[in-house]
Enzyme design. Structure first.
Site, PDB file in Angstrom:
ATOM      1  N   ARG A  38       0.847  -1.200   0.000  1.00 30.21           N
ATOM      2  CA  ARG A  38       0.000   0.000   0.000  1.00 30.21           C
ATOM      3  C   ARG A  38       0.880   1.247   0.000  1.00 30.21           C
ATOM      4  O   ARG A  38       0.404   2.343   0.140  1.00 30.21           O
ATOM      5  CB  ARG A  38      -0.887   0.053   1.275  1.00 30.21           C
ATOM      6  CG  ARG A  38      -1.825  -1.114   1.462  1.00 30.21           C
ATOM      7  CD  ARG A  38      -2.954  -1.117   0.443  1.00 30.21           C
ATOM      8  NE  ARG A  38      -3.857  -2.236   0.665  1.00 30.21           N
ATOM      9  CZ  ARG A  38      -3.641  -3.478   0.215  1.00 30.21           C
ATOM     10  NH1 ARG A  38      -2.563  -3.742  -0.517  1.00 30.21           N
ATOM     11  NH2 ARG A  38      -4.504  -4.434   0.460  1.00 30.21           N
ATOM     12  N   HIS A  97       2.152 -13.535  -4.286  1.00 27.28           N
ATOM     13  CA  HIS A  97       1.480 -13.410  -2.985  1.00 27.28           C
ATOM     14  C   HIS A  97       0.708 -14.693  -2.712  1.00 27.28           C
ATOM     15  O   HIS A  97       0.681 -15.610  -3.526  1.00 27.28           O
ATOM     16  CB  HIS A  97       0.487 -12.240  -3.009  1.00 27.28           C
ATOM     17  CG  HIS A  97       1.116 -10.882  -2.991  1.00 27.28           C
ATOM     18  ND1 HIS A  97       1.019 -10.031  -1.917  1.00 27.28           N
ATOM     19  CD2 HIS A  97       1.844 -10.212  -3.929  1.00 27.28           C
ATOM     20  CE1 HIS A  97       1.649  -8.897  -2.189  1.00 27.28           C
ATOM     21  NE2 HIS A  97       2.163  -8.981  -3.406  1.00 27.28           N
ATOM     22  N   SER A  98       0.066 -14.747  -1.535  1.00 29.48           N
ATOM     23  CA  SER A  98      -0.921 -15.790  -1.293  1.00 29.48           C
ATOM     24  C   SER A  98      -1.992 -15.194  -0.374  1.00 29.48           C
ATOM     25  O   SER A  98      -1.682 -14.253   0.362  1.00 29.48           O
ATOM     26  CB  SER A  98      -0.278 -17.027  -0.653  1.00 29.48           C
ATOM     27  OG  SER A  98       0.096 -16.785   0.685  1.00 29.48           O
ATOM     28  N   TYR A 153     -12.139  -5.907  -3.879  1.00 32.96           N
ATOM     29  CA  TYR A 153     -11.785  -4.685  -3.168  1.00 32.96           C
ATOM     30  C   TYR A 153     -10.717  -3.932  -3.941  1.00 32.96           C
ATOM     31  O   TYR A 153      -9.885  -4.554  -4.594  1.00 32.96           O
ATOM     32  CB  TYR A 153     -11.324  -4.944  -1.725  1.00 32.96           C
ATOM     33  CG  TYR A 153     -10.070  -5.793  -1.551  1.00 32.96           C
ATOM     34  CD1 TYR A 153     -10.164  -7.141  -1.260  1.00 32.96           C
ATOM     35  CD2 TYR A 153      -8.784  -5.238  -1.646  1.00 32.96           C
ATOM     36  CE1 TYR A 153      -9.036  -7.929  -1.074  1.00 32.96           C
ATOM     37  CE2 TYR A 153      -7.643  -6.017  -1.456  1.00 32.96           C
ATOM     38  CZ  TYR A 153      -7.786  -7.368  -1.174  1.00 32.96           C
ATOM     39  OH  TYR A 153      -6.667  -8.147  -1.000  1.00 32.96           O
ATOM     40  N   GLU A 161      -1.735 -14.723  -6.806  1.00 35.92           N
ATOM     41  CA  GLU A 161      -2.056 -15.182  -5.445  1.00 35.92           C
ATOM     42  C   GLU A 161      -2.069 -16.699  -5.485  1.00 35.92           C
ATOM     43  O   GLU A 161      -2.965 -17.304  -6.084  1.00 35.92           O
ATOM     44  CB  GLU A 161      -3.442 -14.679  -5.017  1.00 35.92           C
ATOM     45  CG  GLU A 161      -3.583 -13.179  -4.980  1.00 35.92           C
ATOM     46  CD  GLU A 161      -3.360 -12.585  -3.590  1.00 35.92           C
ATOM     47  OE1 GLU A 161      -2.795 -13.275  -2.711  1.00 35.92           O
ATOM     48  OE2 GLU A 161      -3.753 -11.429  -3.406  1.00 35.92           O
TER      49      GLU A 161
END
Ligand code: 0X9
Ligand code: ZN
Length: 428
Positions: A260, A312-313, A365, A387
């Protein structure tokens, strides 16, 4: 044989000892709320609950149409169950005692470390430390001096060296196109650095079968971005679920969400301004040294970079921009075409079903300030967050026995996507 029996007996004893130990997640449960129960009202209820981070954590919302996984503090479980009933939401308990799981896994990891010490190669027997991963890429470069190059690209807040490995075919041709891959943005997503290491292994050790992937392209890989966070998750069962960096963010709290912290629509959506929250965007863009390192890598390769991939996961998803808005880029068809290749290859190889699509609408999101949007905006025509699948008892903890299967499957997807990228964006 005798040695193995002895090891088994010892593991039983130490695991039993582990069961006695308590930690801060004792009695926490992880609930899995059926995707069929999904409604606007339920999503609103969950999004309200999770604002209270001392009691709730959403490990995965109804991402990509999957079930939602929510960890709940013991004192809130009665309330949570009541709220689910009011929303007619069916759920299962995925983990009855997160604390117990974490203690048990911690002991197991300690043991695996002793059983499989670093021996110059990294297999898939266990998860490795940041130091071991750095050591491994250095060893690879030493053994393959014409094909593998290690570069120190920065330092984490706590002073760990962040190193990239560049893999080439050794023909010494300069200015090839580039595929840039990173792992370990989020500390607890251990399967991500493991997949990055396997990717390195494939490109270096299996070099002949992958010659086409290296003909006009160099690969640059940073296996652990958030080295401090990753190390922190390995030090105590209590720390296993840490997500952020480790730089103090206020007098009480530590860490910023590195995903972020990028300066592209920073803090405009899906990020928190509370330094104690898991998605804290940081006091300003690029406040974190680890995000700065990735920024600089992105810019230094943007002219030649054709694909940026951040591992990522979890969720079994291939996400492409935008992630800060639900608008899609003009080149959405290109992104879609490459992602589809990854999905198809994985499905054919293992039966695992990945979904793909624009980030915001696929995970439900918006999250601004992430590295994928930043890299895309900086000039990488293909930019993905992959992911990896759910694993283990809370999703972030595929047992060591699953590493091999998961990293090989990930490699199948990455190789297929890379092949399409190479076809679409040939060296000028
Ligand atoms: O929220 C994230 O940072 C990523 N998911 S995770 O569960 N690994 O934390 C998804 C990031 C997707 N990309 C953007 N929103 N730009
Ligand atoms: Zn992540």
């Amino acid at each position: 044989m005798t040695v193995w029996w002895l090891l088994l007996a010892l593991s039983y004893l130490s695991l039993s000892a582990g069961l006695q130990k308590s930690n801060k997640y004792d009695g926490y449960k992880v609930y899995e709320v059926s995707s069929k129960a999904r409604s606007a009202a339920l999503e609103l209820t969950i999004s309200e609950l999770v604002k209270n981070e001392s009691y709730y954590e959403v490990f995965s919302g109804f991402k990509g149409g999957n079930s939602a996984k929510v960890m709940v503090h013991p004192d809130e479980q009665v309330n949570f169950v009541k709220l689910m009933a009011e929303n007619n939401a069916a759920y299962d308990v995925l983990n009855r005692n997160v604390g117990l799981t974490l203690s048990r896994q911690f002991e197991m990891n300690q043991m695996l470390r002793q059983w499989f010490p670093y021996n110059g190669r990294l297999g898939t027997e266990r998860y490795y430390t940041h130091d071991e991963i750095n050591q491994y890429i250095e060893d690879l470069a030493r053994d393959n001096p014409h094909r593998v190059f290690v570069k120190t690209v920065g330092k984490s807040y706590e002073g760990r060296w962040l190193k990239t490995v560049t893999i080439t075919n050794g023909d010494a041709r300069r200015n090839k196109n580039v595929i840039l891959v990173d792992g370990g943005f989020h500390a607890r997503e251990w399967i991500s650095p493991a997949a990055a290491v396997h990717l390195i292994n494939e490109l270096v050790e299996n070099f002949e079968s992958n010659a086409d992937l290296l003909l006009d392209f160099d690969w640059v890989i940073l296996p652990v971005v958030n080295a401090d966070g990753y190390e922190f998750t390995q030090t105590l069962p209590d720390n296993r679920l840490w997500r952020k960096t480790r730089k103090p963010s206020s007098s009480e709290c530590i860490g910023t969400d590195p995903n972020r912290n990028f300066d592209f629509h920073w803090n405009e959506a899906g990020a928190s301004e509370d330094p104690c929250d898991n998605t804290y965007a940081g006091p300003k863009p690029f406040s974190e040294p680890e995000a700065l390192v990735v920024r600089d890598l992105i810019h230094s390769y943007a002219g030649r970079g054709q694909m940026y991939l951040t591992l990522h996961s979890y969720g079994s998803l291939i996400l492409y921009p935008w992630g800060w808005t639900d608008a899609v880029p003009d080149t959405v068809d290109d992104l879609d075409e490459v992602a589809a290749e990854g999905k198809k290859a994985i499905l054919e190889a293992t039966g695992t079903e990945y979904r793909f699509g624009p980030s915001t609408t696929t995970i439900n999101y918006a999250a601004a300030g992430a590295s994928d949007d930043y890299a895309f905006n900086a000039g990488f025509p293909i930019s993905f967050t992959m992911e990896l699948p759910f694993g283990g008892e809370d999703g972030f903890d595929p047992p060591a026995s699953d590493i091999d299967r998961l990293v090989k499957e990930t490699w199948v997807g990455i190789a297929a996507m890379a092949r399409r990228v190479i076809q679409k964006y040939p060296l000028a």
